[in-house]
Design a protein around this motif. Structure first.
Motif, PDB file in Angstrom:
ATOM      1  N   LEU A   1     -60.244  23.883 -27.561  1.00 21.80           N
ATOM      2  CA  LEU A   1     -61.435  23.754 -28.440  1.00 21.80           C
ATOM      3  C   LEU A   1     -61.211  24.933 -29.280  1.00 21.80           C
ATOM      4  CD1 LEU A   1     -64.516  23.247 -28.761  1.00 21.80           C
ATOM      5  CD2 LEU A   1     -65.148  24.774 -26.841  1.00 21.80           C
ATOM      6  N   LEU A   2     -60.508  25.992 -28.905  1.00 18.31           N
ATOM      7  CA  LEU A   2     -60.122  27.225 -29.780  1.00 18.31           C
ATOM      8  C   LEU A   2     -59.483  26.764 -31.083  1.00 18.31           C
ATOM      9  CD1 LEU A   2     -58.693  29.841 -27.013  1.00 18.31           C
ATOM     10  CD2 LEU A   2     -60.892  30.084 -28.709  1.00 18.31           C
ATOM     11  N   GLU A   3     -58.561  25.962 -30.811  1.00 13.35           N
ATOM     12  CA  GLU A   3     -57.762  25.062 -31.819  1.00 13.35           C
ATOM     13  C   GLU A   3     -58.590  24.512 -33.042  1.00 13.35           C
ATOM     14  OE1 GLU A   3     -53.322  23.022 -31.802  1.00 13.35           O
ATOM     15  OE2 GLU A   3     -54.822  22.637 -30.347  1.00 13.35           O
ATOM     16  N   LYS A   4     -59.798  24.104 -32.426  1.00 10.61           N
ATOM     17  CA  LYS A   4     -60.760  23.247 -33.468  1.00 10.61           C
ATOM     18  C   LYS A   4     -61.642  24.035 -33.944  1.00 10.61           C
ATOM     19  CE  LYS A   4     -60.648  19.121 -30.545  1.00 10.61           C
ATOM     20  NZ  LYS A   4     -61.412  18.293 -29.342  1.00 10.61           N
ATOM     21  N   PHE A   5     -61.644  25.442 -33.728  1.00 13.50           N
ATOM     22  CA  PHE A   5     -62.790  26.349 -34.405  1.00 13.50           C
ATOM     23  C   PHE A   5     -62.363  26.403 -35.746  1.00 13.50           C
ATOM     24  CE2 PHE A   5     -63.804  29.662 -30.882  1.00 13.50           C
ATOM     25  CZ  PHE A   5     -64.832  28.779 -30.131  1.00 13.50           C
ATOM     26  N   PRO A   6     -63.412  26.855 -36.639  1.00 11.69           N
ATOM     27  CA  PRO A   6     -63.118  27.036 -38.089  1.00 11.69           C
ATOM     28  C   PRO A   6     -62.179  27.946 -38.219  1.00 11.69           C
ATOM     29  CG  PRO A   6     -65.603  26.731 -37.721  1.00 11.69           C
ATOM     30  CD  PRO A   6     -64.589  26.856 -36.451  1.00 11.69           C
ATOM     31  N   LYS A   7     -60.947  27.761 -39.206  1.00 12.60           N
ATOM     32  CA  LYS A   7     -60.057  28.729 -39.173  1.00 12.60           C
ATOM     33  C   LYS A   7     -60.377  30.109 -40.155  1.00 12.60           C
ATOM     34  CE  LYS A   7     -56.915  26.283 -36.994  1.00 12.60           C
ATOM     35  NZ  LYS A   7     -57.929  25.570 -36.306  1.00 12.60           N
ATOM     36  N   ALA A   8     -59.666  31.081 -39.751  1.00 16.40           N
ATOM     37  CA  ALA A   8     -59.907  32.299 -40.563  1.00 16.40           C
ATOM     38  C   ALA A   8     -58.663  32.242 -41.667  1.00 16.40           C
ATOM     39  CB  ALA A   8     -59.864  33.347 -39.804  1.00 16.40           C
ATOM     40  N   LYS A   9     -58.789  33.443 -42.510  1.00 14.58           N
ATOM     41  CA  LYS A   9     -57.766  33.191 -43.733  1.00 14.58           C
ATOM     42  C   LYS A   9     -56.249  33.889 -43.167  1.00 14.58           C
ATOM     43  CE  LYS A   9     -60.987  33.624 -47.298  1.00 14.58           C
ATOM     44  NZ  LYS A   9     -61.699  34.500 -48.471  1.00 14.58           N
ATOM     45  N   PHE A  10     -56.109  34.180 -41.694  1.00 11.69           N
ATOM     46  CA  PHE A  10     -55.132  35.031 -41.183  1.00 11.69           C
ATOM     47  C   PHE A  10     -55.053  34.182 -39.980  1.00 11.69           C
ATOM     48  CE2 PHE A  10     -58.704  37.408 -39.823  1.00 11.69           C
ATOM     49  CZ  PHE A  10     -58.317  37.630 -38.483  1.00 11.69           C
ATOM     50  N   ASP A  11     -53.855  34.455 -39.328  1.00  9.76           N
ATOM     51  CA  ASP A  11     -53.373  33.760 -37.941  1.00  9.76           C
ATOM     52  C   ASP A  11     -53.948  34.491 -36.849  1.00  9.76           C
ATOM     53  OD1 ASP A  11     -52.474  32.145 -36.177  1.00  9.76           O
ATOM     54  OD2 ASP A  11     -50.279  32.686 -36.474  1.00  9.76           O
ATOM     55  N   GLU A  12     -55.179  34.116 -36.317  1.00  8.80           N
ATOM     56  CA  GLU A  12     -55.898  34.965 -35.460  1.00  8.80           C
ATOM     57  C   GLU A  12     -55.103  35.089 -34.218  1.00  8.80           C
ATOM     58  OE1 GLU A  12     -60.301  34.509 -35.623  1.00  8.80           O
ATOM     59  OE2 GLU A  12     -59.764  32.619 -36.272  1.00  8.80           O
ATOM     60  N   THR A  13     -55.340  36.382 -33.540  1.00 12.67           N
ATOM     61  CA  THR A  13     -55.019  36.465 -32.138  1.00 12.67           C
ATOM     62  C   THR A  13     -56.048  35.776 -31.261  1.00 12.67           C
ATOM     63  OG1 THR A  13     -53.866  38.504 -32.628  1.00 12.67           O
ATOM     64  CG2 THR A  13     -54.394  38.127 -30.309  1.00 12.67           C
ATOM     65  N   VAL A  14     -55.174  35.057 -30.138  1.00  8.81           N
ATOM     66  CA  VAL A  14     -56.257  34.726 -29.053  1.00  8.81           C
ATOM     67  C   VAL A  14     -56.193  35.863 -27.948  1.00  8.81           C
ATOM     68  CG1 VAL A  14     -56.538  32.735 -27.618  1.00  8.81           C
ATOM     69  CG2 VAL A  14     -55.622  32.132 -29.792  1.00  8.81           C
ATOM     70  N   GLU A  15     -57.453  36.131 -27.639  1.00  8.23           N
ATOM     71  CA  GLU A  15     -57.576  37.045 -26.699  1.00  8.23           C
ATOM     72  C   GLU A  15     -58.144  36.500 -25.316  1.00  8.23           C
ATOM     73  OE1 GLU A  15     -60.261  39.536 -28.466  1.00  8.23           O
ATOM     74  OE2 GLU A  15     -59.092  40.074 -30.213  1.00  8.23           O
TER      75      GLU A  15
ATOM     76  N   ASN B   1     -63.741  47.513 -15.154  1.00 12.86           N
ATOM     77  CA  ASN B   1     -63.152  46.689 -14.609  1.00 12.86           C
ATOM     78  C   ASN B   1     -62.768  45.307 -15.142  1.00 12.86           C
ATOM     79  OD1 ASN B   1     -63.242  48.565 -12.355  1.00 12.86           O
ATOM     80  ND2 ASN B   1     -65.376  47.814 -12.158  1.00 12.86           N
ATOM     81  N   ILE B   2     -62.533  45.447 -16.485  1.00 15.11           N
ATOM     82  CA  ILE B   2     -62.122  44.016 -17.129  1.00 15.11           C
ATOM     83  C   ILE B   2     -60.681  44.467 -17.720  1.00 15.11           C
ATOM     84  CG2 ILE B   2     -62.749  42.622 -19.316  1.00 15.11           C
ATOM     85  CD1 ILE B   2     -65.388  43.359 -18.903  1.00 15.11           C
ATOM     86  N   ILE B   3     -59.906  43.438 -17.921  1.00 12.83           N
ATOM     87  CA  ILE B   3     -58.531  43.410 -18.547  1.00 12.83           C
ATOM     88  C   ILE B   3     -58.778  42.678 -19.856  1.00 12.83           C
ATOM     89  CG2 ILE B   3     -56.210  42.459 -18.358  1.00 12.83           C
ATOM     90  CD1 ILE B   3     -56.376  42.617 -15.269  1.00 12.83           C
ATOM     91  N   HIS B   4     -58.155  43.243 -20.801  1.00 13.53           N
ATOM     92  CA  HIS B   4     -58.453  42.677 -22.168  1.00 13.53           C
ATOM     93  C   HIS B   4     -56.866  42.485 -22.615  1.00 13.53           C
ATOM     94  CE1 HIS B   4     -62.482  43.909 -22.216  1.00 13.53           C
ATOM     95  NE2 HIS B   4     -62.311  45.102 -21.944  1.00 13.53           N
ATOM     96  N   LEU B   5     -56.532  41.608 -23.004  1.00 12.79           N
ATOM     97  CA  LEU B   5     -55.085  41.288 -23.915  1.00 12.79           C
ATOM     98  C   LEU B   5     -54.941  40.414 -25.037  1.00 12.79           C
ATOM     99  CD1 LEU B   5     -53.046  39.147 -22.457  1.00 12.79           C
ATOM    100  CD2 LEU B   5     -53.038  40.976 -20.580  1.00 12.79           C
ATOM    101  N   GLY B   6     -54.155  40.193 -25.603  1.00 10.67           N
ATOM    102  CA  GLY B   6     -53.859  39.431 -26.599  1.00 10.67           C
ATOM    103  C   GLY B   6     -52.774  38.437 -25.965  1.00 10.67           C
TER     104      GLY B   6
ATOM    105  N   VAL C   1     -61.958  33.474 -23.257  1.00  9.38           N
ATOM    106  CA  VAL C   1     -60.908  33.317 -24.021  1.00  9.38           C
ATOM    107  C   VAL C   1     -61.764  33.473 -25.502  1.00  9.38           C
ATOM    108  CG1 VAL C   1     -59.069  32.551 -22.854  1.00  9.38           C
ATOM    109  CG2 VAL C   1     -60.756  30.776 -24.118  1.00  9.38           C
ATOM    110  N   THR C   2     -61.029  34.068 -26.560  1.00 15.08           N
ATOM    111  CA  THR C   2     -61.569  34.089 -27.823  1.00 15.08           C
ATOM    112  C   THR C   2     -60.626  34.194 -28.781  1.00 15.08           C
ATOM    113  OG1 THR C   2     -63.406  34.984 -29.159  1.00 15.08           O
ATOM    114  CG2 THR C   2     -62.135  36.317 -27.485  1.00 15.08           C
ATOM    115  N   THR C   3     -61.037  34.143 -30.282  1.00 11.53           N
ATOM    116  CA  THR C   3     -60.193  34.374 -31.185  1.00 11.53           C
ATOM    117  C   THR C   3     -60.750  35.646 -31.748  1.00 11.53           C
ATOM    118  OG1 THR C   3     -61.281  33.101 -32.751  1.00 11.53           O
ATOM    119  CG2 THR C   3     -59.594  31.911 -31.752  1.00 11.53           C
ATOM    120  N   THR C   4     -59.890  36.420 -32.562  1.00 10.71           N
ATOM    121  CA  THR C   4     -60.260  37.749 -33.201  1.00 10.71           C
ATOM    122  C   THR C   4     -61.500  37.825 -33.725  1.00 10.71           C
ATOM    123  OG1 THR C   4     -57.757  37.905 -33.893  1.00 10.71           O
ATOM    124  CG2 THR C   4     -59.441  39.494 -34.655  1.00 10.71           C
ATOM    125  N   MET C   5     -62.088  36.799 -34.302  1.00 12.55           N
ATOM    126  CA  MET C   5     -63.255  36.588 -34.977  1.00 12.55           C
ATOM    127  C   MET C   5     -64.112  35.646 -34.466  1.00 12.55           C
ATOM    128  SD  MET C   5     -62.593  38.773 -37.563  1.00 12.55           S
ATOM    129  CE  MET C   5     -63.631  38.387 -39.146  1.00 12.55           C
ATOM    130  N   GLY C   6     -63.790  35.052 -33.174  1.00  6.31           N
ATOM    131  CA  GLY C   6     -64.783  34.086 -32.623  1.00  6.31           C
ATOM    132  C   GLY C   6     -65.493  34.495 -31.385  1.00  6.31           C
TER     133      GLY C   6
END
Length: 227
Positions: free
Chosen positions: A28-42, A169-174, A214-219
């Motif tokens: 599903l992340l792959e189908k998101f509308p694309k940004a103008k840069f290669d977004e990090t997946v978080e 108590n949350i872990i965040h990483l790309g 999971v999310t993308t930088t702008m998603g």
């Protein structure tokens, strides 16, 4: 905060009450509308621990099978043979006491990770107030205080990431870039989740993994069914 059209279009693709399987989420992340840069997946993992207690800390490192998609710049604090070894292993910057004024007075931060040999920690410690808030302080738990300089540099360059709890108590990483595609993202995701699961503190009670998103930088976030 007003969200952009791309974000809102992506959000429409998610069933809000659904917990997705990991593979389904990556597709599903792959189908998101694309940004103008290669977004990090978080990745954002909420754990059922209390980070205020030392025996409930969750912290470690893991080498992602497909890397992070980003080439990290490594600064090594070392002297003599270890400095030469660091240069040969591909460190971007190598130095000792000479780097202190450059970092303190010139605000020099053109690197992403710092590795130090144990004998240099007295020197590096003087930079604690500057490096600590930026998360750059070398630490034995993350493998960045070590005599195995070559191994440390190679792992960082090949996609080693550190995971650690924040105050909530949350872990965040790309864990990759959207251009990786669903399969490679899934491999990286599984590697990180396995590492976090194995790092469960003995003192942790009740449900350990409370939620995974999971999310993308702008998603928008997609919540995953992580049993």
């Amino acid at each position: 905060m007003k969200q952009g059209k791309r974000y809102l279009d992506a959000k429409k693709m998610i069933e809000e009450t659904k917990l997705y399987e990991a593979k389904e989420a990556m597709e599903l992340l792959e189908k998101f509308p694309k940004a103008k840069f290669d977004e990090t997946v978080e990745l954002h993992v909420k754990l059922g621990v209390d980070s205020k207690h030392a025996d409930q800390q969750v912290r470690g490192t893991v080498v992602l099978p497909n890397g992070t998609g980003k080439t990290l710049r490594v600064l090594v604090f070392a002297k003599g043979d270890k400095a030469k070894e660091a240069e040969a292993a591909g460190a971007d910057f190598v130095g000792a006491e000479d780097l202190i004024p450059k970092i303190e007075k010139e605000n020099w931060f053109e690197y992403d990770v710092i590795v130090a040999t144990p004998d240099m920690m007295g020197v590096v410690g003087r930079l604690g107030k500057v490096l600590g808030p930026k998360g750059l302080m070398p630490n034995p738990k993350s493998g960045t205080v070590t005599m195995e300089v070559t191994k440390a540099i190679q792992e960082i360059k090949s996609g080693k990431v550190e995971y650690r709890l924040d105050k909530t108590n949350i872990i965040h990483l790309g864990f990759g870039k959207i251009s990786f595609g669903a399969n490679k993202l899934l491999e990286n995701y599984t590697t990180v989740i396995d590492a976090i699961t194995k790092a469960k503190p003995a003192a942790a009670k009740g449900q350990y993994i409370r939620s995974v998103a999971v999310t993308t930088t702008m998603g928008p976030s997609i919540y995953i069914n992580q049993k």
